[in-house]
Write a protein that holds these residues in place. Structure first.
Motif, mmCIF file in Angstrom:
data_model
loop_
_atom_site.group_PDB
_atom_site.id
_atom_site.type_symbol
_atom_site.label_atom_id
_atom_site.label_comp_id
_atom_site.label_asym_id
_atom_site.label_seq_id
_atom_site.Cartn_x
_atom_site.Cartn_y
_atom_site.Cartn_z
ATOM 1 N N TYR A 22 0.825 -1.208 0.000
ATOM 2 C CA TYR A 22 0.000 0.000 0.000
ATOM 3 C C TYR A 22 0.861 1.260 0.000
ATOM 4 C CZ TYR A 22 -3.565 3.345 1.542
ATOM 5 O OH TYR A 22 -4.415 4.426 1.635
ATOM 6 N N LEU A 23 1.957 1.239 0.759
ATOM 7 C CA LEU A 23 2.782 2.437 0.926
ATOM 8 C C LEU A 23 3.849 2.597 -0.146
ATOM 9 C CD1 LEU A 23 3.225 2.169 4.796
ATOM 10 C CD2 LEU A 23 1.839 3.868 3.580
ATOM 11 N N ALA A 24 3.983 1.601 -1.028
ATOM 12 C CA ALA A 24 5.009 1.677 -2.068
ATOM 13 C C ALA A 24 4.871 2.927 -2.927
ATOM 14 C CB ALA A 24 4.944 0.424 -2.936
ATOM 15 N N SER A 25 3.655 3.366 -3.145
ATOM 16 C CA SER A 25 3.404 4.563 -3.964
ATOM 17 C C SER A 25 3.065 5.783 -3.110
ATOM 18 C CB SER A 25 2.246 4.303 -4.938
ATOM 19 O OG SER A 25 1.060 3.963 -4.224
ATOM 20 N N ARG A 26 3.299 5.688 -1.798
ATOM 21 C CA ARG A 26 2.980 6.789 -0.882
ATOM 22 C C ARG A 26 4.190 7.067 0.012
ATOM 23 N NH1 ARG A 26 -1.426 3.610 -1.770
ATOM 24 N NH2 ARG A 26 -3.440 4.660 -2.159
ATOM 25 N N PRO A 27 5.201 7.750 -0.504
ATOM 26 C CA PRO A 27 6.429 7.975 0.278
ATOM 27 C C PRO A 27 6.221 8.834 1.513
ATOM 28 C CG PRO A 27 6.432 9.295 -1.733
ATOM 29 C CD PRO A 27 5.276 8.342 -1.835
ATOM 30 N N PHE A 28 5.111 9.590 1.577
ATOM 31 C CA PHE A 28 4.832 10.421 2.745
ATOM 32 C C PHE A 28 3.721 9.829 3.608
ATOM 33 C CE2 PHE A 28 6.327 13.264 -0.670
ATOM 34 C CZ PHE A 28 7.527 13.649 -0.089
ATOM 35 N N GLY A 29 3.365 8.574 3.349
ATOM 36 C CA GLY A 29 2.410 7.864 4.173
ATOM 37 C C GLY A 29 0.967 8.250 3.919
ATOM 38 N N GLY A 30 0.104 7.721 4.749
ATOM 39 C CA GLY A 30 -1.326 7.971 4.610
ATOM 40 C C GLY A 30 -1.816 9.142 5.426
ATOM 41 N N GLY A 31 -0.912 9.820 6.124
ATOM 42 C CA GLY A 31 -1.297 10.970 6.946
ATOM 43 C C GLY A 31 -1.293 10.628 8.424
ATOM 44 N N ILE A 32 -0.796 11.547 9.234
ATOM 45 C CA ILE A 32 -0.741 11.328 10.682
ATOM 46 C C ILE A 32 -2.150 11.131 11.235
ATOM 47 C CG2 ILE A 32 -0.178 12.421 12.889
ATOM 48 C CD1 ILE A 32 2.152 13.800 11.531
ATOM 49 N N LEU A 61 -5.920 1.858 6.227
ATOM 50 C CA LEU A 61 -4.915 1.996 7.283
ATOM 51 C C LEU A 61 -5.524 1.864 8.664
ATOM 52 C CD1 LEU A 61 -2.633 4.879 5.916
ATOM 53 C CD2 LEU A 61 -2.137 2.434 6.030
ATOM 54 N N ALA A 62 -6.731 2.374 8.849
ATOM 55 C CA ALA A 62 -7.375 2.285 10.157
ATOM 56 C C ALA A 62 -7.686 0.847 10.533
ATOM 57 C CB ALA A 62 -8.649 3.118 10.163
ATOM 58 N N ASN A 63 -7.854 -0.007 9.530
ATOM 59 C CA ASN A 63 -8.228 -1.398 9.786
ATOM 60 C C ASN A 63 -7.061 -2.364 9.618
ATOM 61 O OD1 ASN A 63 -11.340 -1.472 10.162
ATOM 62 N ND2 ASN A 63 -11.022 -0.055 8.456
ATOM 63 N N THR A 64 -5.858 -1.831 9.523
ATOM 64 C CA THR A 64 -4.666 -2.675 9.457
ATOM 65 C C THR A 64 -3.824 -2.398 10.690
ATOM 66 O OG1 THR A 64 -4.673 -2.552 7.041
ATOM 67 C CG2 THR A 64 -2.647 -3.319 8.093
ATOM 68 N N ALA A 65 -3.669 -3.389 11.545
ATOM 69 C CA ALA A 65 -2.913 -3.203 12.783
ATOM 70 C C ALA A 65 -1.445 -2.944 12.476
ATOM 71 C CB ALA A 65 -3.052 -4.440 13.661
ATOM 72 N N THR A 66 -0.879 -1.944 13.162
ATOM 73 C CA THR A 66 0.540 -1.643 12.975
ATOM 74 C C THR A 66 1.384 -2.288 14.075
ATOM 75 O OG1 THR A 66 0.217 0.420 14.202
ATOM 76 C CG2 THR A 66 0.085 0.530 11.798
ATOM 77 N N ASP A 67 0.837 -2.372 15.298
ATOM 78 C CA ASP A 67 1.509 -2.976 16.452
ATOM 79 C C ASP A 67 2.785 -2.221 16.838
ATOM 80 O OD1 ASP A 67 -0.332 -5.188 16.834
ATOM 81 O OD2 ASP A 67 0.470 -5.973 14.950
ATOM 82 N N SER A 68 3.700 -2.058 15.894
ATOM 83 C CA SER A 68 4.991 -1.434 16.164
ATOM 84 C C SER A 68 4.913 0.089 16.056
ATOM 85 C CB SER A 68 6.029 -1.970 15.166
ATOM 86 O OG SER A 68 7.166 -1.142 15.104
ATOM 87 N N TRP A 69 5.679 0.798 16.901
ATOM 88 C CA TRP A 69 5.769 2.263 16.810
ATOM 89 C C TRP A 69 6.348 2.677 15.463
ATOM 90 C CZ3 TRP A 69 4.349 6.794 18.710
ATOM 91 C CH2 TRP A 69 5.130 7.923 18.458
ATOM 92 N N TYR A 70 7.378 1.958 15.020
ATOM 93 C CA TYR A 70 8.031 2.318 13.757
ATOM 94 C C TYR A 70 7.139 2.021 12.557
ATOM 95 C CZ TYR A 70 11.995 2.306 16.928
ATOM 96 O OH TYR A 70 12.827 2.541 17.999
ATOM 97 N N VAL A 71 6.380 0.948 12.636
ATOM 98 C CA VAL A 71 5.446 0.644 11.547
ATOM 99 C C VAL A 71 4.352 1.700 11.494
ATOM 100 C CG1 VAL A 71 3.765 -1.036 10.683
ATOM 101 C CG2 VAL A 71 5.942 -1.828 11.602
ATOM 102 N N ALA A 72 3.914 2.188 12.661
ATOM 103 C CA ALA A 72 2.903 3.245 12.695
ATOM 104 C C ALA A 72 3.447 4.537 12.079
ATOM 105 C CB ALA A 72 2.454 3.490 14.135
ATOM 106 N N TRP A 112 5.819 4.717 9.864
ATOM 107 C CA TRP A 112 5.939 4.400 8.430
ATOM 108 C C TRP A 112 4.591 4.561 7.727
ATOM 109 C CZ3 TRP A 112 5.741 -1.260 6.547
ATOM 110 C CH2 TRP A 112 5.956 -1.322 5.165
ATOM 111 N N ALA A 113 3.524 4.008 8.338
ATOM 112 C CA ALA A 113 2.197 4.080 7.720
ATOM 113 C C ALA A 113 1.653 5.507 7.709
ATOM 114 C CB ALA A 113 1.234 3.154 8.462
ATOM 115 N N ASP A 114 1.864 6.245 8.790
ATOM 116 C CA ASP A 114 1.329 7.607 8.895
ATOM 117 C C ASP A 114 2.140 8.622 8.096
ATOM 118 O OD1 ASP A 114 -0.642 6.687 10.525
ATOM 119 O OD2 ASP A 114 -0.053 7.817 12.303
ATOM 120 N N MET A 115 3.478 8.473 8.133
ATOM 121 C CA MET A 115 4.357 9.524 7.596
ATOM 122 C C MET A 115 5.248 9.054 6.459
ATOM 123 S SD MET A 115 5.280 11.134 11.339
ATOM 124 C CE MET A 115 5.799 12.755 10.811
ATOM 125 N N GLY A 116 5.073 7.798 6.058
ATOM 126 C CA GLY A 116 5.796 7.293 4.904
ATOM 127 C C GLY A 116 7.238 6.917 5.209
#
Length: 489
Positions: free
Chosen positions: A354-364, A380-391, A393-397
């Motif tokens: 999902y994030l391959a085409s979103r270098p700045f993430g899905g938004g904080i 993104l809201a329905n995909t568990a991140t678990d990790s602080w770093y993964v979160a 990555w998902a929020d801010m790319g």
């Protein structure tokens, strides 16, 4: 004037007007309490106390930093008893401290130059990136951005300069450590109460409303104390175990202080164990490794490596003490085939695509609790991140993740370098060693759980970062004073 002729406070009660005012106030309080409920009555009682506190804060804004440190331990647990947006209380305190400094600047010069530091610059860059994220075209909710960016960047950006300006003396580091130690002890004691006597009615209601899904596993309660959850409790107590263990080794002459540090360290490790949080074991593991590195002692490093291997073998290749629920759960952290680990890896693979085409993430604020609250319909809201770093990555790319890691490792390496090569004073070296080792442990644990930006760990980390960069200044003064003493002798 004759002192016997002066009018004192109690003398006013002999006059009818003051007495009438007091009776009127008491009647108003009683009527409001009867008509509006006990909460209003309590608020009316608290208001004068709150006014006095705000006055003291404006006069001496240092009080705000101490309040934030203390309050960060209870802010989440408090919401189980009184429903309110308690996190915004910290925002308010930070704003009032800067407001106080603004008005003080009219009467005296505020030493803003004290805040000039590499960590201040890095925190500003990180805050700038987080601020620009509001314009990320992937952002679905600006409200989610506002709430989430506070813990990610705003608190760090606002607190670090305040530490340099208001809380910048060696004795302030001692205050920080003592408050941390006392509150960590209270955290373990509260956890023991839950373990041996059960939860109270308010905590039971929290469990019944969904908390049981993650906190009652196979009929066993995962202890959460007055923290947000068991994961934060375990990591925070492991953090205390590392920091106060190193401090105990650093104290040489003050036996009472050494005993206090030992008790806090043991209580911290015990709290980590009863939390049932597998990822928390990374805190003492990585903290111990960092301690061995900064000691620059090869025999100790070898001994530590042997002990580390022994711990790994105990958990990964034996079934000793498997009848203990806490040890049995922590043992699963060493199982590469653990079902929970496989789910996490699967989620990370989905996020990668999902994030391959979103270098700045899905938004904080797109993931986790904020995502569920504001944008529950999104991927993104329905995909568990678990990790602080993964979160992050998902929020801010990937750009945000690399920037965040650069800031953290810069601080960590600076702390290690200061301890190994710059700081000469033994006690100051011991304190900064403890903070550096604790930071290494939290950074490692944040891969498995989102502990870094939560209360109280985030506040402890931000304050600790400032002390790491203040320490060389303190050491320089200490060495200069020693030289002056020698010259006078």
């Amino acid at each position: 004037m004759n002192p016997f002729e002066k009018t004192y406070g109690p003398d006013l009660l002999k006059k009818p007007i003051p007495v009438a005012i007091l009776i009127s106030i008491a009647v108003c309080f009683s009527l409001l309490t009867v008509s509006k409920g006990i909460v209003i009555g309590i608020m009316m009682i608290i208001m004068p106390i709150g006014f006095a506190y705000l006055t003291a804060l404006i006069i001496n804004p240092r009080i705000g930093l101490i309040t934030i440190l203390i309050f960060s331990f209870f802010v989440i647990g408090l919401s189980r008893y009184l429903t309110a947006t308690w996190g915004l209380f910290i925002d308010g305190l930070l704003f009032l401290m800067y407001l106080s400094l603004f008005f003080k600047a009219f009467k005296k010069k505020i030493p803003w130059d004290n805040a000039k530091s590499q960590i201040t610059l890095l925190a500003t860059i990180w805050m700038g990136y987080a601020f620009l994220e509001v314009a990320n075209p992937e952002v679905v909710s600006r409200a989610a951005w506002f709430y989430a960016m506070r813990g990610i960047a705003l608190y760090q950006w606002m607190m670090i300069p305040l530490i340099f300006i208001l809380f910048n003396r060696p004795k302030d580091l001692k205050i920080f450590i003592m408050i941390w130690g006392i509150l960590s002890l209270l955290g373990t004691m509260k956890g023991m109460q839950q373990l041996f006597f059960g939860v109270d009615p308010f905590e039971q209601r929290w469990l019944d409303n969904g908390g049981h899904v993650t906190h009652i596993l196979f009929g066993k309660l995962r202890i959460f104390s007055f923290y947000s959850d068991a994961g934060q409790f375990g990591a925070s107590q492991g953090h205390a175990g590392v920091v106060f263990g190193v401090l105990a080794m650093a104290v040489k002459k003050n036996i009472k202080l050494k005993i206090f540090f030992i008790i806090v360290s043991i209580a911290g490790i015990y709290g980590m164990m009863i939390s049932g949080t597998r990822g928390a074991i990374a805190v003492p593991a990585m903290g111990g490794i960092m301690f061995l590195i900064i000691r620059k002692n090869i025999p100790v490093l070898i001994l530590g490596a042997i002990m580390g291997i022994g711990v790994y073998v105990f958990f990964a290749h034996t079934t000793l003490l498997n009848n203990n629920a806490q040890i049995r759960r922590m043992r699963t952290a060493f199982d590469p085939n653990d079902a929970s680990l496989q789910v996490r890896l699967a989620n990370q693979r989905k996020l990668s695509g999902y994030l391959a085409s979103r270098p700045f993430g899905g938004g904080i604020g797109s993931t986790g609790n904020w995502g569920q609250r504001f944008t529950p319909h999104t991927f993104l809201a329905n995909t568990a991140t678990d990790s602080w770093y993964v979160a992050i990555w998902a929020d801010m790319g990937i750009v945000g993740l690399y920037l965040h890691l650069f800031v953290l490792f810069f601080v960590l390496i600076t702390g290690a370098y200061n301890v190994m090569f710059r700081i000469k004073d033994p006690w100051l070296k011991g304190q900064i060693s403890a903070l550096t080792c604790g930071m290494a442990g939290i950074m490692a644990a944040s891969y498995g759980n989102g502990v870094f930006g939560q209360f109280p760990t985030g506040i402890l980390m931000y304050m600790g970062m400032a002390f790491i960069f203040l320490a060389p200044r303190w050491d320089k003064k200490i060495q200069e004073e020693k030289v002056q003493e020698l010259q006078l002798a």
